[in-house]
Design a protein around this motif. Structure first.
Motif, PDB file in Angstrom:
ATOM      1  N   LYS A   1       0.827  -1.308   0.059  1.00  0.00           N
ATOM      2  CA  LYS A   1      -0.016   0.296  -0.253  1.00  0.00           C
ATOM      3  C   LYS A   1       0.810   1.740  -0.429  1.00  0.00           C
ATOM      4  CE  LYS A   1      -3.448   2.643   2.671  1.00  0.00           C
ATOM      5  NZ  LYS A   1      -4.269   2.304   3.938  1.00  0.00           N
ATOM      6  N   GLN A   2       1.815   1.399   0.721  1.00  0.00           N
ATOM      7  CA  GLN A   2       3.282   2.062   1.093  1.00  0.00           C
ATOM      8  C   GLN A   2       3.589   2.269  -0.405  1.00  0.00           C
ATOM      9  OE1 GLN A   2       4.879   0.827   4.388  1.00  0.00           O
ATOM     10  NE2 GLN A   2       4.131   2.678   5.694  1.00  0.00           N
TER      11      GLN A   2
ATOM     12  N   ARG B   1       2.083   1.999  -3.421  1.00  0.00           N
ATOM     13  CA  ARG B   1       1.443   2.186  -4.929  1.00  0.00           C
ATOM     14  C   ARG B   1       0.721   3.936  -3.883  1.00  0.00           C
ATOM     15  NH1 ARG B   1      -1.646  -2.618  -3.292  1.00  0.00           N
ATOM     16  NH2 ARG B   1      -2.464  -1.306  -1.375  1.00  0.00           N
ATOM     17  N   GLN B   2       0.759   3.803  -2.686  1.00  0.00           N
ATOM     18  CA  GLN B   2       1.080   5.678  -3.118  1.00  0.00           C
ATOM     19  C   GLN B   2       1.807   6.244  -2.831  1.00  0.00           C
ATOM     20  OE1 GLN B   2       0.077   5.020   1.960  1.00  0.00           O
ATOM     21  NE2 GLN B   2      -1.547   5.775   2.017  1.00  0.00           N
TER      22      GLN B   2
ATOM     23  N   HIS C   1       1.724   7.330  -6.755  1.00  0.00           N
ATOM     24  CA  HIS C   1       1.015   8.019  -7.222  1.00  0.00           C
ATOM     25  C   HIS C   1       1.074   9.300  -6.906  1.00  0.00           C
ATOM     26  CE1 HIS C   1      -3.273   9.122  -7.818  1.00  0.00           C
ATOM     27  NE2 HIS C   1      -3.258  10.130  -6.643  1.00  0.00           N
TER      28      HIS C   1
ATOM     29  N   VAL D   1       5.289   9.950   1.783  1.00  0.00           N
ATOM     30  CA  VAL D   1       4.105   8.121   2.774  1.00  0.00           C
ATOM     31  C   VAL D   1       5.382   8.287   3.905  1.00  0.00           C
ATOM     32  CG1 VAL D   1       4.635   5.584   2.369  1.00  0.00           C
ATOM     33  CG2 VAL D   1       3.981   7.556   0.519  1.00  0.00           C
TER      34      VAL D   1
ATOM     35  N   GLN E   1       2.866  10.255   6.615  1.00  0.00           N
ATOM     36  CA  GLN E   1       1.897   9.980   6.639  1.00  0.00           C
ATOM     37  C   GLN E   1       1.907   8.359   8.212  1.00  0.00           C
ATOM     38  OE1 GLN E   1       0.400   8.891   3.303  1.00  0.00           O
ATOM     39  NE2 GLN E   1      -0.272  11.103   2.800  1.00  0.00           N
TER      40      GLN E   1
END
Length: 58
Positions: free
Chosen positions: A12-13, A15-16, A19, A42, A45
């Motif tokens: 997920k990280q 992919r973030q 993006h 990232v 966050q």
């Protein structure tokens, strides 16, 4: 773990970051700067790579 190694990040990280990096590149930033901004975002966050599940919250 050598500097710049992204293996400890979750999918997920990653992919973030991809993006965010794409958005920064679309905004005209260089590839190097866009990548730095993406991973810094990232990290801010989520606090970095995978977290240990042994922590208890009180």
């Amino acid at each position: 773990m050598p500097r710049g190694d992204k293996s400890s990040y979750t999918d997920k990280q990653k992919r973030q970051a991809a993006h965010i990096e794409k958005s920064e590149r679309d905004a005209g930033k260089s590839e190097k700067i866009a990548e730095r901004i993406a991973w810094a975002t990232v990290n801010k966050q989520d606090g970095g790579g995978k977290k240990s599940s042994s922590r208890k919250s009180h």
